[in-house]
Design a protein around this motif. Sequence first.
Motif, mmCIF file in Angstrom:
data_model
loop_
_atom_site.group_PDB
_atom_site.id
_atom_site.type_symbol
_atom_site.label_atom_id
_atom_site.label_comp_id
_atom_site.label_asym_id
_atom_site.label_seq_id
_atom_site.Cartn_x
_atom_site.Cartn_y
_atom_site.Cartn_z
ATOM 1 N N GLY A 222 0.851 -1.193 0.000
ATOM 2 C CA GLY A 222 0.000 0.000 0.000
ATOM 3 C C GLY A 222 0.878 1.231 0.000
ATOM 4 O O GLY A 222 2.098 1.142 -0.209
ATOM 5 N N ILE A 223 0.282 2.374 0.303
ATOM 6 C CA ILE A 223 1.070 3.603 0.251
ATOM 7 C C ILE A 223 2.224 3.560 1.256
ATOM 8 O O ILE A 223 3.321 4.075 0.976
ATOM 9 N N ALA A 224 2.034 2.899 2.416
ATOM 10 C CA ALA A 224 3.117 2.820 3.404
ATOM 11 C C ALA A 224 4.293 2.034 2.845
ATOM 12 O O ALA A 224 5.440 2.488 2.889
ATOM 13 N N GLY A 225 4.012 0.863 2.307
ATOM 14 C CA GLY A 225 5.071 0.012 1.776
ATOM 15 C C GLY A 225 5.731 0.632 0.552
ATOM 16 O O GLY A 225 6.950 0.552 0.368
ATOM 17 N N ILE A 226 4.916 1.268 -0.285
ATOM 18 C CA ILE A 226 5.448 1.921 -1.489
ATOM 19 C C ILE A 226 6.435 3.022 -1.097
ATOM 20 O O ILE A 226 7.544 3.110 -1.620
ATOM 21 N N GLN A 227 6.021 3.868 -0.154
ATOM 22 C CA GLN A 227 6.873 4.985 0.257
ATOM 23 C C GLN A 227 8.167 4.471 0.893
ATOM 24 O O GLN A 227 9.259 4.956 0.576
ATOM 25 N N THR B 185 1.443 -3.629 6.499
ATOM 26 C CA THR B 185 0.366 -4.484 5.998
ATOM 27 C C THR B 185 -1.023 -3.854 6.068
ATOM 28 O O THR B 185 -1.997 -4.477 5.672
ATOM 29 N N GLY B 186 -1.122 -2.619 6.576
ATOM 30 C CA GLY B 186 -2.394 -1.905 6.464
ATOM 31 C C GLY B 186 -3.495 -2.390 7.388
ATOM 32 O O GLY B 186 -3.235 -2.944 8.454
ATOM 33 N N PHE B 187 -4.731 -2.173 6.969
ATOM 34 C CA PHE B 187 -5.879 -2.412 7.859
ATOM 35 C C PHE B 187 -7.035 -3.074 7.115
ATOM 36 O O PHE B 187 -7.061 -3.117 5.892
ATOM 37 N N ASP B 188 -7.974 -3.563 7.886
ATOM 38 C CA ASP B 188 -9.259 -4.028 7.351
ATOM 39 C C ASP B 188 -10.340 -3.081 7.861
ATOM 40 O O ASP B 188 -10.164 -2.430 8.893
ATOM 41 N N THR B 189 -11.472 -3.021 7.163
ATOM 42 C CA THR B 189 -12.583 -2.252 7.720
ATOM 43 C C THR B 189 -13.390 -3.174 8.641
ATOM 44 O O THR B 189 -13.403 -4.385 8.461
ATOM 45 N N HIS B 190 -14.022 -2.562 9.626
ATOM 46 C CA HIS B 190 -14.711 -3.334 10.667
ATOM 47 C C HIS B 190 -15.915 -4.086 10.096
ATOM 48 O O HIS B 190 -16.699 -3.536 9.335
ATOM 49 N N ASP C 273 0.062 10.868 7.783
ATOM 50 C CA ASP C 273 0.787 10.214 8.870
ATOM 51 C C ASP C 273 1.457 8.931 8.393
ATOM 52 O O ASP C 273 2.563 8.585 8.812
ATOM 53 N N THR C 274 0.754 8.200 7.539
ATOM 54 C CA THR C 274 1.279 6.937 7.030
ATOM 55 C C THR C 274 2.558 7.171 6.232
ATOM 56 O O THR C 274 3.561 6.484 6.417
ATOM 57 N N VAL C 275 2.512 8.169 5.344
ATOM 58 C CA VAL C 275 3.671 8.449 4.505
ATOM 59 C C VAL C 275 4.839 8.921 5.373
ATOM 60 O O VAL C 275 5.987 8.509 5.184
#
Lengths: 659, 273, 134
Positions: free
Chosen positions: A149-154, A330-335, A549-551
């Motif tokens: 995702g954007i975290a891993g990409i950055q 690895t990001g998140f899931d929606t509830h 914040d993620t980036v």
Amino acid sequence: MKRIGVFLCWCGSNIAATVDIEETMAAARKMPGVVYVDHNKYTCSEIGQAMIREAIAAHRLDRVVIGSCSPRMHENTFRKTVEAAGLNPFYLEIANIREQCSWVHKDKLTATEKAISLIRTAVAKAARSEPLFSTEMSIERRALVIGGGIAGIQAALDIADAGFEVDLVEKEPSIGGRMAQLDKTFPTLDCSACILTPKMVDVAQHGNINLITYSEVEKVEGFVGNFTVTIRNRARSVDMEKCTGCGDCYAKCPSKVDSEFEMGLAKRRAIYTPFPQAVPNKPAIDRANCRYFTSGKCKVCQKVCPAGAIDYEQQDQLVEKKYGAIVVATGFDTHKLDNYGEYAYGKHPDVITSLEFERLVNASGPTGGKILRPSNGQPPKNVAFIQCVGSRDKAKGNPYCAKICCMYTAKHAILLSEKVPGANAFVFYIDVRTPGKDYEEFYNRAYEECGATYIRGNVSKVFPDGDKLVVRSVDALSGALVELVVDMVVLATSVDARADARELAQKLSITTNAYNFFNEAHPKLRPVETQTAGVFLAGACQGPKDIPDTVAQASAAAVKVVSLLNKESLLSNPTVAEVDIKLCSGDMSCLAVCPYGAIAEKFIEERHGREIRKRRVAEVNTALCQGCGACTVACRPGAINLKGFTNEQILAEVDAICL
Amino acid sequence: MRYSYYPGCTLKTKAKVFEDTTLQTARALGLEFAEVEEWQCCGALYPLNTEEVFPLLSPVRSLAQARAAGCTKLVTLCAGCYNVFRRTNRTMRSDAEVRGKINGYLEEDYRGQVDVVHYLEILKNDVGFAELAEKVSRRLEGRKIAPYYGCLLLKPRNEMDFDDVENPTIFEDFLRALGANVVEYPYRTECCGSYLSMANEEVAATAVGRILTSAFKNGAEALVVACPLCKYNLEEYQKGFREAAGSPAAGIPVLYFTELLAEALDVREQDGQ
Amino acid sequence: MKVTTDKINSNLIKEVEEVSGQKVSACFQCAKCTGGCPVVWAMDVYPHQILRYAQLGLADELLNSKTLWICASCQTCDSRCPREVDIPKVIEALRLVLLRARGGNYLHPNNLPARVLENAPQQGLVSAFRKYAR
């Protein structure tokens, strides 16, 4: 006799307000081996450290005991201090008289008594400490990033730009993650795809990045600087070398299933790329839904593929690779909304989640960017947005605030006013939380300029009435009961950790909190590190987070990785287990309890008279040993000692408390 | 299978038809309901404060008797009794202090060994709705029936564990097993006003009016219930509601689920035995 | 209605918390209870306001509220409460405090209409007297 110096820290009033420093000093002076006692308001300050260095020289001290905060906080600081004064850094012993004493006691008498006892224990241990020395270890100068995702990409881009090789592992057929699903981004309303896609392309084209999609981490072994990771490349059924990404296969595939990317609002084929801008833009076959794999007949994709890239015989591949550092992103899931029957989600098509709404607003989404009611394809006139669905709910959902919902709901209200002129947005909230640069202003815009009506009240029930939905609540500010008839309800669903987060945490030897978000090493001062050296965190896998914040966190994690990989070598931790082979009985109880696989059996040859006999003993791999001490407890003959925590030292500590 | 059977006050008086049809249908299904001897009123309400413990004496006495009789399940019909028994049993299982007081007073050692079940649960879990459907001889084909759950079967959410509080399905599944057309309407779990009909009649009447209007709008021809007080309220205020609102919703029959079951199993001729 | 330090520090909250076994301070005023209450329209003080008044020690307003006699203990609110506050128990505690302090009963058999006495199920009568009398 050792010459021990004891230094007591006030920690301002943190310790001194609860522990009587004078009395503790008086007691310390009488302890065996203690030749010097002093105190300081802030021992960790430069003045405090200088005082220790000077005392070592002036009083010829050879062991140092500091009564202060937890060793987690300043052990390294003080080790450097004693080393600078010419002592082995492991001649330092810390008595934790803050976290384990002054902070947990109120009564000064008992706190002082306990502080004295803790100092006595540390003095007893210090008197028996031996010098310890680190060895140098090589570093595998490559990084692994888990999650595209954007975290891993950055993180991957930043590490790669610094000149190190990166493997980016993504479990879906394409990188992009959640951000690829979004339409606009707050607080600027720039298009998510427009700012993400170039980064995805950069990843694909970067000479230092090796993209490994449709793959998952299977096993992690080793330690900082020298991880060995097994990656499962799932069978894609498409030869990545041959495939040109023309798309003929999925145009002709007869099997349609709900698209995960479109949140079930549209269909995809069994052979598919998740979305048009996918990177790599090469499809995968979802075997669970493929006609050929489920019934043995079809093979349409193979027939139409001009490149002959379809390969039904592909198998999962297990690949073993070495890395010096790992970034988890690895990001998140929606509830899941199973507990929220009162909102009629799943019972009525016009009740949707916020992520579904993102797809409805998105130009590449199932409606081409038109906001339409799923029930009849008409634009809605009145839309209710319900915040905190599954958040701040200790009874049925997550007790924590999901952090991003207030802002994305304001965004949705603004987008609704832009896309459906004349439509009304009603936002039901408990509290509106908008800390962040330009965030409050963005929220102001939603109600001031875009006409959204904010109602302070949690919705209690949503139910259908004809082709409309009735929303029941109260405006707690005015005390007016609220019963709105609307065309669509959007649920601001909470942010959960990934369902498999715990499993991954176990593989990585990192910890999670009660809700399965990965734990950082320190909530304030080490926010991207984990307790396992060499493993770093980025993005929502550590806790709910927005894109800025993620980036920022991803770049921070990348810096940590780069500074690690930049080193020529690493110093090993000298507090490892050591086997006394004279005492070792070879029953290998230690091997059974070692969580790091650091103990192996070894055969030694011994001369008995004329005969040479082979005997089994335990051997510690000091590179793998983490110094947990489990083996020393399991060893019946007492043949294993943990350096820095020897059996003799620990018994001396016990005696100091009990005798 | 043999069950300990707790009828409660109302089933012996105002809701005689509830008991009759229960016993008729249980017999037809091969279920043995053995009435608890010398049972007393359950108290109708589970105490909602930390001070009152002794209202639990009566239900525990019946539960202990069921256990002594060798039954593993105690069945109730009235939703009020069910609510009290289920919660009392839960307390006896989890609250050592209350358990000690009650057992000390009763000279018993009851720890919640018996399961409290509702007849609907027996039909669902012990008989099975699929098996029940096969035993139906007069399917309620074409009958549009709206289930009304009320509150006491379902709530409190974390204590009753009867069905999903917001989206229960047991009544619907039961009605489908009998061959009826189930009417879905949003008010099926909204409170009918309960005991407010004793002291605040206009409040109960309004609550009832909403339920009936909703059921009627969705095509209901009858309501089915498991609670005598719900039935009383839903019937009592139909008339006033019709007069006040001129609504055609008035006149909907309100039936106990066992009445429909008896009809479907074709055992109703025995009424009045 | 006025909030003062004396009221906030009064014993009422403590008494209500003791009798109900509920933590009044846990409520963060989302008002989901009020939104779903089936008889809220007949109340003068709404369920979320009951908790707010209790947090602020507004004893007179609470004890004079019609709401105490309107709540049917249907438990819809507490089944949805995100803070796990059992609101009917709080209301019950207030009712008990009031019945004890004033001695009188809210409901007397003589006041029941003959029609109700004749037709109402035993379950309803027992419930009402358990709730409304001491």
